[in-house]
Design an enzyme around this catalytic site. Structure first.
Site, PDB file in Angstrom:
ATOM      1  N   GLU A  88       0.808  -1.220   0.000  1.00 38.55           N
ATOM      2  CA  GLU A  88       0.000   0.000   0.000  1.00 38.55           C
ATOM      3  C   GLU A  88       0.843   1.272   0.000  1.00 38.55           C
ATOM      4  O   GLU A  88       0.426   2.289  -0.560  1.00 38.55           O
ATOM      5  CB  GLU A  88      -0.948   0.010   1.203  1.00 38.55           C
ATOM      6  CG  GLU A  88      -2.058  -1.021   1.137  1.00 38.55           C
ATOM      7  CD  GLU A  88      -1.688  -2.358   1.745  1.00 38.55           C
ATOM      8  OE1 GLU A  88      -2.552  -3.243   1.835  1.00 38.55           O
ATOM      9  OE2 GLU A  88      -0.499  -2.521   2.135  1.00 38.55           O
ATOM     10  N   PHE A 150     -12.375  -6.749  13.813  1.00 38.61           N
ATOM     11  CA  PHE A 150     -11.235  -7.216  13.029  1.00 38.61           C
ATOM     12  C   PHE A 150     -10.834  -6.148  12.005  1.00 38.61           C
ATOM     13  O   PHE A 150     -11.644  -5.683  11.229  1.00 38.61           O
ATOM     14  CB  PHE A 150     -11.596  -8.523  12.312  1.00 38.61           C
ATOM     15  CG  PHE A 150     -10.513  -9.044  11.420  1.00 38.61           C
ATOM     16  CD1 PHE A 150      -9.289  -9.461  11.943  1.00 38.61           C
ATOM     17  CD2 PHE A 150     -10.700  -9.118  10.040  1.00 38.61           C
ATOM     18  CE1 PHE A 150      -8.301  -9.943  11.118  1.00 38.61           C
ATOM     19  CE2 PHE A 150      -9.705  -9.603   9.214  1.00 38.61           C
ATOM     20  CZ  PHE A 150      -8.495 -10.016   9.746  1.00 38.61           C
ATOM     21  N   GLN A 151      -9.574  -5.767  12.048  1.00 36.69           N
ATOM     22  CA  GLN A 151      -8.986  -4.766  11.162  1.00 36.69           C
ATOM     23  C   GLN A 151      -9.662  -3.401  11.277  1.00 36.69           C
ATOM     24  O   GLN A 151      -9.624  -2.604  10.347  1.00 36.69           O
ATOM     25  CB  GLN A 151      -8.987  -5.243   9.702  1.00 36.69           C
ATOM     26  CG  GLN A 151      -8.055  -6.432   9.487  1.00 36.69           C
ATOM     27  CD  GLN A 151      -7.818  -6.762   8.029  1.00 36.69           C
ATOM     28  OE1 GLN A 151      -8.650  -6.473   7.176  1.00 36.69           O
ATOM     29  NE2 GLN A 151      -6.684  -7.385   7.765  1.00 36.69           N
ATOM     30  N   LYS A 200     -17.903  -0.502   5.191  1.00 34.47           N
ATOM     31  CA  LYS A 200     -18.339  -1.521   4.240  1.00 34.47           C
ATOM     32  C   LYS A 200     -19.850  -1.473   4.008  1.00 34.47           C
ATOM     33  O   LYS A 200     -20.323  -1.664   2.885  1.00 34.47           O
ATOM     34  CB  LYS A 200     -17.917  -2.898   4.754  1.00 34.47           C
ATOM     35  CG  LYS A 200     -18.035  -4.005   3.722  1.00 34.47           C
ATOM     36  CD  LYS A 200     -17.351  -5.276   4.199  1.00 34.47           C
ATOM     37  CE  LYS A 200     -17.357  -6.354   3.114  1.00 34.47           C
ATOM     38  NZ  LYS A 200     -16.648  -7.580   3.571  1.00 34.47           N
ATOM     39  N   MET A 512      24.155   9.083   3.276  1.00 34.30           N
ATOM     40  CA  MET A 512      24.046  10.397   3.899  1.00 34.30           C
ATOM     41  C   MET A 512      24.268  10.312   5.410  1.00 34.30           C
ATOM     42  O   MET A 512      24.907  11.185   6.005  1.00 34.30           O
ATOM     43  CB  MET A 512      22.684  11.021   3.598  1.00 34.30           C
ATOM     44  CG  MET A 512      22.591  12.481   3.998  1.00 34.30           C
ATOM     45  SD  MET A 512      23.760  13.543   3.111  1.00 34.30           S
ATOM     46  CE  MET A 512      22.890  13.808   1.570  1.00 34.30           C
TER      47      MET A 512
END
Length: 624
Positions: A88, A150-151, A200, A512
């Site tokens: 993602e 969940f999630q 959802k 760096m």
């Protein structure tokens, strides 16, 4: 090569969704690719897909999962190109690169929970660099919100400090207002990211009764007040040693042509920020280069000596100003910006002009030119000549001795071979070498994570840039540290057969950080050793991408020719010296007048003598 559906996204049951084949590639025989039935009632997800089309969106970047599954079902058969990334974060950076290169709103999509949280770095990058994004995240059903489902994750609250605005849809009826406002806010004024969190149950709710989406007009950009224009003109007309200081706001305001006209008419020596590179072509005789920590000596010296500093779309970032209290100490400041909050935020403006930069520059160009040519003409001609002479005297050299590859020389050569290329850069030493040595003629051809400095930006941003214009030549310049942060997007390059060319500068270190430890931490090298890097050529080839290696300066021209001649995606792995540093350098918390070159290192109070250099760290032992 066929695309095989293997595995499923977090939270999704096997076979719960469909796999869309990449353009030009046949679907796997076992995948359902039939167009959705016209008889299916329109729900919230299908309304949203239609709204994206109405907004002019043609491409979105994402990764499916359980809570966003209805949206992906609605995408099936829709006239939108969905790019399936492999993480993602890659979706957010790809949408970011798409938006930077095109000037349009980028769109990325993820599911709830870890899918949404993986977008956060890309959202923050867009906020800090003023990139227009609309971010769509799935969310658990409204009836489950607040139950630790969940999630479930409070994405709305989590991203609030790093977006222009957040929306949480609670009913399908909210969607027309939310979507219109999201795109309007993202592109209005100072652009930035906007989040739409989509439960959802809202996605599956009936939406037949909702009106067709209508694009919201962008708010008008205010005109600069006449009084502030007069103040700016009065200050500029008195200048004997003026300098124009251009930043990323120039391209955001679509004011590149107006800025160039202003510089040509006033004949001001000009310096640019990292994000302003290209606002004036690199070869322009008045362009002194980038200012700041790794800016040119000519640019920094001119700013420190000027008597009037004309700031156009820049924000006095600490990497540009160095020690702020000692920045441009002799100058009175004219600050032009759309965002009123930037004017006077870090440096008091003697004349602040808030409003449309195009109108501001157009209103000031002819009067400023007339006044400057009429007054102090001899002093300004002498000033301009001194600035140009200094730029010539301190110009970069490309005659490094020895057989090893000199990164600045390679990049300068590649810039000459691909003058029209869009360059997507990662973060580190190579980022500064690109800024110093590439010859940019358009700010939209330089894609870099400026304010956030996010490693892993380059490859997915290059994918986004290539997707916004398949005909463009896109080059990703990366380092061995940054490249491994999103290396999985090589699969995206191969899947869509994008002809992005990757130059991977490998110094087997976090370059760096190593340079700072060498200069400012008494060479106490801590966790910067990458000498156990994998075989990057083998990795690229494992993804089906053409790859080659170069380690001798004599072979660079042939390697670059081969890279650019490759028909599809290709990677050039370049071995460079671990000890190579970026010069010049302004030490932290120092004035920009205190620039260091390689010869100055011995004078640093914390530098150790060369004989005290410790041996390189040994890589961690790996199991047999």
């Amino acid at each position: 090569m066929a695309v095989v559906a293997a595995g499923h996204r977090r939270g999704a049951e096997p076979h719960e969704g469909r796999v869309m084949s990449p353009p030009g590639r046949p679907p796997h025989a076992g995948v359902d690719v039939h167009a959705p039935s016209a008889a299916r009632a329109r729900n919230g997800a299908r309304w949203l897909v239609d709204a994206l089309v109405a907004e002019g969106v043609d491409t979105l970047f994402g990764y499916p999962g359980g809570a966003i599954m209805p949206f992906y079902d609605a995408l099936h058969g829709a006239p939108l190109r969905h790019v399936l990334v492999r993480h993602e974060q890659g979706a957010a950076f790809a949408a970011n690169g798409y938006a930077r290169a095109s000037g349009r709103v980028g769109v990325c999509v993820a599911t709830s929970g870890p899918g949404a949280s993986n977008l956060v770095t890309g959202i923050a990058d867009a906020m800090l660099d003023s990139v227009p994004l609309v971010v769509i995240t799935g969310q658990v059903a409204t009836t489950l919100m607040g139950t630790d489902a969940f999630q479930e994750l409070d994405v709305f609250g989590m991203t609030m400090p790093m977006v222009k605005h957040s929306f949480l849809a609670r009913r399908a009826e909210d969607l027309p207002r939310i979507v219109g406002e999201a795109f309007r806010i993202a592109r209005t004024g100072r652009p930035g990211p906007v989040l739409i969190d989509l439960p959802k149950d809202v996605q599956v709710a009936p939406a037949e009764h909702l009106p067709a989406h209508a694009r919201s007009p962008v708010d008008a950009v205010p005109r600069p007040p006449d009084a502030s224009l007069h103040e700016a003109l009065a200050l500029i007309s008195q200048a004997r040693r003026p300098v124009a200081y251009g930043g990323g706001g120039i391209v955001l305001a679509d004011a590149v042509a107006d800025f160039r006209t202003f510089v040509d008419a006033t004949q001001m020596p000009t310096v640019l920020t990292l994000k302003g590179l290209g606002a004036l072509p690199s070869e322009h005789p008045l362009n002194l280069g980038m200012l700041g920590m790794h800016g040119s000596r000519a640019a920094n010296t001119a700013v420190q000596e000027c008597d009037v500093l004309v700031v156009v779309g820049a924000r006095f970032d600490d990497r540009a100003t160095g020690k702020l209290a000692e920045f441009a100490p002799q100058a009175r400041v004219v600050h032009m910006d759309f965002d009123a909050s930037e004017i006077g935020k870090l440096r008091r403006a003697d004349a602040g002009v808030r409003g449309d930069l195009r109108r501001t520059l157009a209103a000031l160009t002819l009067p400023c030119a007339a006044h400057l040519h009429a007054r102090h003409g001899a002093a300004r001609r002498q000033w301009r000549a001194a600035c140009q002479q200094r730029a010539h005297a301190h110009a970069a050299r490309y005659d490094a001795p020895g057989d090893a590859v000199h990164a600045p020389t390679l990049l300068r050569r590649l810039s000459a071979l691909a003058p029209a290329a869009i360059v997507a850069c990662d973060v580190g030493q190579h980022q500064m070498w690109v800024a110093q040595h590439w010859r940019f003629d358009d700010p939209r051809k330089h894609l870099t994570s400026g304010a956030l400095g996010a490693m892993g930006f380059g490859l997915p941003a290059a994918i986004g840039a290539q997707m916004q214009d398949p005909r463009a030549q896109v080059i990703c310049v990366s380092g061995d540290g940054s490249f491994l942060m999103n290396v999985q997007e090589l699969a995206t390059l191969r899947r869509y057969d994008l002809p992005v060319k990757i130059v991977l500068l490998d110094n087997q270190a976090l370059g760096m950080v190593r340079q700072w430890q060498e200069l400012f931490f008494e060479r106490r090298y801590s966790e910067i050793d990458l000498s156990d890097n994998p075989d990057f050529v083998a990795i690229a080839r494992a993804f089906g991408i053409e790859a080659l290696h170069v380690e001798r300066a004599a072979d660079v021209d042939h390697a670059l020719d081969a890279l650019l001649a490759a028909r599809g995606p290709a990677l050039l792995h370049v071995a460079i010296d671990t000890a190579a540093n970026v010069w010049p350098l302004v030490p932290p918390n120092h004035s920009n007048a205190q620039m260091l070159d390689a010869d100055d290192v011995a004078s640093l109070p914390l530098a150790m003598p060369e004989s005290a250099t410790p041996p390189p760290e040994k890589p961690h032992a790996l199991p047999a």
